[in-house]
Scaffold this active site. Sequence first.
Site, PDB file in Angstrom:
ATOM      1  CG  LEU A 145      -1.895  -1.177   1.314  1.00  0.00           C
ATOM      2  CD1 LEU A 145      -2.675  -1.135   2.626  1.00  0.00           C
ATOM      3  CD2 LEU A 145      -2.848  -1.196   0.119  1.00  0.00           C
ATOM      4  N   GLY A 146       2.161   1.062  -0.013  1.00  0.00           N
ATOM      5  CA  GLY A 146       3.102   2.187   0.033  1.00  0.00           C
ATOM      6  C   GLY A 146       3.358   2.787  -1.337  1.00  0.00           C
ATOM      7  CG  ASP A 153       0.751  -2.686   3.492  1.00  0.00           C
ATOM      8  OD1 ASP A 153       1.290  -1.986   2.606  1.00  0.00           O
ATOM      9  OD2 ASP A 153       0.914  -2.514   4.714  1.00  0.00           O
ATOM     10  CB  ILE A 154       0.226  -3.750   8.321  1.00  0.00           C
ATOM     11  CG1 ILE A 154       0.091  -4.219   9.782  1.00  0.00           C
ATOM     12  CG2 ILE A 154      -0.214  -2.296   8.142  1.00  0.00           C
ATOM     13  CD1 ILE A 154       1.149  -3.702  10.693  1.00  0.00           C
ATOM     14  NE  ARG A 155      -3.263   1.177   6.114  1.00  0.00           N
ATOM     15  CZ  ARG A 155      -3.766   1.764   5.021  1.00  0.00           C
ATOM     16  NH1 ARG A 155      -5.007   1.490   4.645  1.00  0.00           N
ATOM     17  NH2 ARG A 155      -3.029   2.603   4.306  1.00  0.00           N
ATOM     18  CG  ASP A 174       2.805  -7.030  11.884  1.00  0.00           C
ATOM     19  OD1 ASP A 174       2.367  -6.668  12.986  1.00  0.00           O
ATOM     20  OD2 ASP A 174       3.958  -6.735  11.473  1.00  0.00           O
ATOM     21  CE1 TYR A 196      15.731   6.102   4.310  1.00  0.00           C
ATOM     22  CE2 TYR A 196      14.071   4.561   5.088  1.00  0.00           C
ATOM     23  CZ  TYR A 196      14.739   5.180   4.053  1.00  0.00           C
ATOM     24  OH  TYR A 196      14.439   4.845   2.757  1.00  0.00           O
ATOM     25  CE  LYS A 231      15.515   1.523   3.959  1.00  0.00           C
ATOM     26  NZ  LYS A 231      14.770   0.357   3.430  1.00  0.00           N
TER      27      LYS A 231
HETATM   28  C1  VAH Z   1      12.894   9.185   2.392  1.00  0.00           C
HETATM   29  N1  VAH Z   1      11.816   8.810   0.231  1.00  0.00           N
HETATM   30  O1  VAH Z   1      12.857  10.369   2.112  1.00  0.00           O
HETATM   31  C2  VAH Z   1      12.684   8.193   1.241  1.00  0.00           C
HETATM   32  C3  VAH Z   1      13.990   7.850   0.603  1.00  0.00           C
HETATM   33  C4  VAH Z   1      16.024   8.823  -0.451  1.00  0.00           C
HETATM   34  C5  VAH Z   1      14.822   9.092   0.295  1.00  0.00           C
HETATM   35  O2  VAH Z   1      14.708   6.936   1.329  1.00  0.00           O
HETATM   36  O3  VAH Z   1      13.086   8.766   3.500  1.00  0.00           O
END
Ligand code: VAH
Length: 317
Positions: A8-9, A32-34, A51, A140, A144
């Site tokens: 859904l992303g 997806d989760i929903r 999930d 984040y 990654k």
């Molecule tokens: C973000 N759209 O902004 C994502 C992506 C490079 C950016 O990882 O977190």
Amino acid sequence: RIVVTGCLGQIGSELVNRLRKDKGIDNVLATDIRKPEDHPVVNTGLFEVLDVLDEDRMFELASEFKADTIIHLASLLSSVAEDKPQVAWHINMTGLTNALEVARKLDLQFFTPSSIGAFGPETPKKDTPQDTLQRPKTMYGITKVAGELLCDYYHDKFGVDTRGVRFPGLISYDTLPGGGTTDYAVEIYYEALKKGSYVSPIGEGTYMDMMYMPDAINAIVQLMEVPESQLKHRNAFNISAMSFEPEEIKASIQKIMPEFTMTYDVNPKLQAIADSWPDSLDCQSAREEWTFKPEYTLDKMTEDMLEKLKIKLANEL
Ligand code: VAH
């Protein structure tokens, strides 16, 4: 037969469409989760609630579906991850570990995206090399980099055919991104049409790599189909189509909408993340190893985005 998480992303909703066209509706299981009943991803093909923290359920779905591939997209993005870093680590890393374990146990080909967010302020900002220092300062980015290393490990140790790219900011008209730092480059098109003006949360002169979604979807499909023997790298290929700062996307929109105006109200959290990321990636490895070649330039993207959003927002404009 492909299982996709996070459908859904922003990427998932368009990738599932493409895979259903390429592979056939019955060969793609979207999860997806929903399960929003009225969503095209849910009512135009196979869909199951999943999930990604539930490894047993993921294994059960992939096994019963007789999958041969898993594409793991479920993840918290950079901005929202800074608001809840512990949750982001848990979801991004447990989800990824579960997906890798399912791929290992069922011998599935595997794809998950990394990001330009996997680089940090000490990384060379211009023509960022494929192999270079990675000390991201965001949760984040940490998930990654850890993900890139984990995917390499699962290939080296267990022989899982893991593949991935470092996506730049992705721009699309179908599904809004969910809490990223590059979201401004999507919002600006909506605001240009709705209000004729935009207040940018990212400061003037802040360059980031970007790509139009059709090129991103092509990159995933292309990388997954290239013979393994051609790959020197495997996860986290640098890919990008353009690098621009807010003034340049503004100028691109003004070529079609001369009356469009933009001001700034810099968001310190987003600006700090953007400042820690590269300005422009070196994509040589992706070009050499699997002939990566984006089609959309900034102006070609702007033209298509405004045209498609005019249709999508018709009853709002
Ligand atoms: C973000 N759209 O902004 C994502 C992506 C490079 C950016 O990882 O977190």
